[in-house]
Write a protein that holds these residues in place. Structure first.
Motif, PDB file in Angstrom:
ATOM      1  N   ALA A  68       0.901  -1.136   0.156  1.00  0.00           N
ATOM      2  CA  ALA A  68       0.039   0.063  -0.245  1.00  0.00           C
ATOM      3  C   ALA A  68       1.078   1.295   0.133  1.00  0.00           C
ATOM      4  CB  ALA A  68      -1.040   0.169   1.299  1.00  0.00           C
ATOM      5  N   ARG A  69       1.846   1.421   0.862  1.00  0.00           N
ATOM      6  CA  ARG A  69       2.770   2.478   0.926  1.00  0.00           C
ATOM      7  C   ARG A  69       3.480   2.638  -0.313  1.00  0.00           C
ATOM      8  NH1 ARG A  69       3.369   1.033   6.104  1.00  0.00           N
ATOM      9  NH2 ARG A  69       5.162  -0.755   5.695  1.00  0.00           N
ATOM     10  N   ALA A  70       4.104   1.695  -0.969  1.00  0.00           N
ATOM     11  CA  ALA A  70       4.613   1.587  -2.405  1.00  0.00           C
ATOM     12  C   ALA A  70       3.901   1.757  -3.641  1.00  0.00           C
ATOM     13  CB  ALA A  70       5.432   0.428  -2.480  1.00  0.00           C
ATOM     14  N   THR A  71       2.562   1.682  -3.270  1.00  0.00           N
ATOM     15  CA  THR A  71       1.654   1.977  -4.480  1.00  0.00           C
ATOM     16  C   THR A  71       0.917   3.363  -4.172  1.00  0.00           C
ATOM     17  OG1 THR A  71       0.014   0.330  -3.858  1.00  0.00           O
ATOM     18  CG2 THR A  71       1.669  -0.428  -5.389  1.00  0.00           C
ATOM     19  N   PHE A  72       0.870   4.026  -3.116  1.00  0.00           N
ATOM     20  CA  PHE A  72       0.458   5.131  -2.863  1.00  0.00           C
ATOM     21  C   PHE A  72      -1.140   5.226  -2.554  1.00  0.00           C
ATOM     22  CE2 PHE A  72       3.954   5.857  -5.651  1.00  0.00           C
ATOM     23  CZ  PHE A  72       4.945   6.592  -4.896  1.00  0.00           C
ATOM     24  N   ARG A  75      -4.088   1.065   3.288  1.00  0.00           N
ATOM     25  CA  ARG A  75      -3.896  -0.128   3.626  1.00  0.00           C
ATOM     26  C   ARG A  75      -5.193  -0.778   3.152  1.00  0.00           C
ATOM     27  NH1 ARG A  75      -1.246  -0.859   9.496  1.00  0.00           N
ATOM     28  NH2 ARG A  75      -3.476  -0.006   9.818  1.00  0.00           N
ATOM     29  N   GLN A  76      -6.625   0.051   3.262  1.00  0.00           N
ATOM     30  CA  GLN A  76      -7.618  -0.529   3.306  1.00  0.00           C
ATOM     31  C   GLN A  76      -7.905  -0.668   1.718  1.00  0.00           C
ATOM     32  OE1 GLN A  76      -7.072   1.885   5.086  1.00  0.00           O
ATOM     33  NE2 GLN A  76      -7.924   1.316   7.302  1.00  0.00           N
ATOM     34  N   SER A  77      -7.254   0.234   0.925  1.00  0.00           N
ATOM     35  CA  SER A  77      -7.461   0.270  -0.604  1.00  0.00           C
ATOM     36  C   SER A  77      -6.521  -0.887  -1.106  1.00  0.00           C
ATOM     37  CB  SER A  77      -7.249   1.370  -1.340  1.00  0.00           C
ATOM     38  OG  SER A  77      -8.234   2.448  -0.814  1.00  0.00           O
ATOM     39  N   GLY A  78      -5.488  -1.065  -0.362  1.00  0.00           N
ATOM     40  CA  GLY A  78      -4.523  -2.097  -0.764  1.00  0.00           C
ATOM     41  C   GLY A  78      -4.873  -3.253  -0.726  1.00  0.00           C
ATOM     42  N   ASN A  79      -5.625  -3.650   0.480  1.00  0.00           N
ATOM     43  CA  ASN A  79      -6.372  -4.901   0.749  1.00  0.00           C
ATOM     44  C   ASN A  79      -7.299  -5.334  -0.220  1.00  0.00           C
ATOM     45  OD1 ASN A  79      -6.327  -7.208   2.269  1.00  0.00           O
ATOM     46  ND2 ASN A  79      -8.251  -6.817   3.166  1.00  0.00           N
ATOM     47  N   VAL A  80      -8.346  -4.078  -0.648  1.00  0.00           N
ATOM     48  CA  VAL A  80      -9.160  -4.477  -1.919  1.00  0.00           C
ATOM     49  C   VAL A  80      -8.435  -4.820  -3.109  1.00  0.00           C
ATOM     50  CG1 VAL A  80     -10.604  -3.118  -3.408  1.00  0.00           C
ATOM     51  CG2 VAL A  80     -10.817  -3.047  -0.903  1.00  0.00           C
ATOM     52  N   VAL A  81      -7.312  -4.223  -3.598  1.00  0.00           N
ATOM     53  CA  VAL A  81      -6.253  -4.514  -4.624  1.00  0.00           C
ATOM     54  C   VAL A  81      -5.974  -5.935  -4.619  1.00  0.00           C
ATOM     55  CG1 VAL A  81      -4.173  -4.065  -5.701  1.00  0.00           C
ATOM     56  CG2 VAL A  81      -5.560  -2.206  -5.175  1.00  0.00           C
ATOM     57  N   LEU A  82      -5.258  -6.534  -3.308  1.00  0.00           N
ATOM     58  CA  LEU A  82      -4.795  -7.521  -3.162  1.00  0.00           C
ATOM     59  C   LEU A  82      -6.042  -8.656  -3.348  1.00  0.00           C
ATOM     60  CD1 LEU A  82      -2.255  -7.444  -0.317  1.00  0.00           C
ATOM     61  CD2 LEU A  82      -1.974  -7.670  -2.628  1.00  0.00           C
ATOM     62  N   ARG A  83      -7.253  -8.410  -2.860  1.00  0.00           N
ATOM     63  CA  ARG A  83      -8.187  -9.445  -2.878  1.00  0.00           C
ATOM     64  C   ARG A  83      -8.686  -9.277  -4.417  1.00  0.00           C
ATOM     65  NH1 ARG A  83     -10.659  -6.973   1.538  1.00  0.00           N
ATOM     66  NH2 ARG A  83     -12.024  -5.977   0.411  1.00  0.00           N
ATOM     67  N   GLY A  84      -8.602  -8.356  -5.103  1.00  0.00           N
ATOM     68  CA  GLY A  84      -9.105  -8.465  -6.317  1.00  0.00           C
ATOM     69  C   GLY A  84      -8.043  -9.306  -7.294  1.00  0.00           C
ATOM     70  N   LEU A  85      -6.757  -9.194  -7.158  1.00  0.00           N
ATOM     71  CA  LEU A  85      -5.614  -9.921  -7.650  1.00  0.00           C
ATOM     72  C   LEU A  85      -5.723 -11.473  -7.386  1.00  0.00           C
ATOM     73  CD1 LEU A  85      -2.689  -7.324  -7.516  1.00  0.00           C
ATOM     74  CD2 LEU A  85      -3.863  -7.781  -9.617  1.00  0.00           C
ATOM     75  N   GLN A  86      -5.919 -11.588  -6.098  1.00  0.00           N
ATOM     76  CA  GLN A  86      -6.236 -12.964  -5.704  1.00  0.00           C
ATOM     77  C   GLN A  86      -7.462 -13.869  -6.348  1.00  0.00           C
ATOM     78  OE1 GLN A  86      -6.070 -13.487  -1.474  1.00  0.00           O
ATOM     79  NE2 GLN A  86      -5.611 -15.289  -1.464  1.00  0.00           N
TER      80      GLN A  86
END
Length: 154
Positions: A68-72, A75-86
């Motif tokens: 999340a930090r590295a993609t700006f 953390r909540q949005s990062g978790n959504v991104v990871l769930r979608g990729l998974q």
């Protein structure tokens, strides 16, 4: 109440906001994001998803917080991104954390394939930007951009 003296602007063209440093950086960022959105949409990805795939290819096992930090994103949005990729089968994460709360993510074979497929489109966008700058000026530009970010992060 005493009048305060007007503040001197830190730039040479105070009357033309379109020439202010912040405006030019934002214009560049907006143009880059638009070009990337268009290119990635054709591959069924978003910019944060693509950035996550790139980072995981370089640094397998990164946590949601680090990604999340590295993609700006938050953390909540990062978790959504990871769930979608998974859910798309592009990454794997353990169902539970071995210790703490971090669940390290890794690209799947399909994730590597999709990243390779889309990199040429994204790299072509970066090439368009680089072609607009004389090659001998690029190292100084990159250093200056890093200095600007560092100055604001302090």
């Amino acid at each position: 109440m005493p009048k305060s003296a007007p503040t001197e602007p830190p730039h040479p063209t105070p009357d033309d906001v379109t020439q202010h440093l912040g405006h030019l950086i934002k214009r560049t960022q907006s143009a880059l994001r638009g070009a990337m959105d268009k290119a990635l949409r054709a591959h069924g990805l978003t910019v944060p998803q693509y950035a996550t795939l790139e980072l995981l290819a370089l640094h397998p096992g990164m946590s949601n917080a680090d990604l999340a930090r590295a993609t700006f994103v938050t953390r909540q949005s990062g978790n959504v991104v990871l769930r979608g990729l998974q859910e798309a089968g592009l990454i794997t994460r353990p169902a539970t954390a071995d210790h703490g709360r971090a669940r390290p993510a890794h690209l799947t074979e399909e994730g590597h394939r999709r990243l390779t497929e889309v990199q040429s489109a994204v790299y072509a966008i970066e090439r368009r930007m680089l072609d607009a700058i004389p090659p001998h000026r690029l190292p100084a530009l990159l250093a200056d951009l890093n200095h600007l970010a560092t100055a604001l992060e302090q």
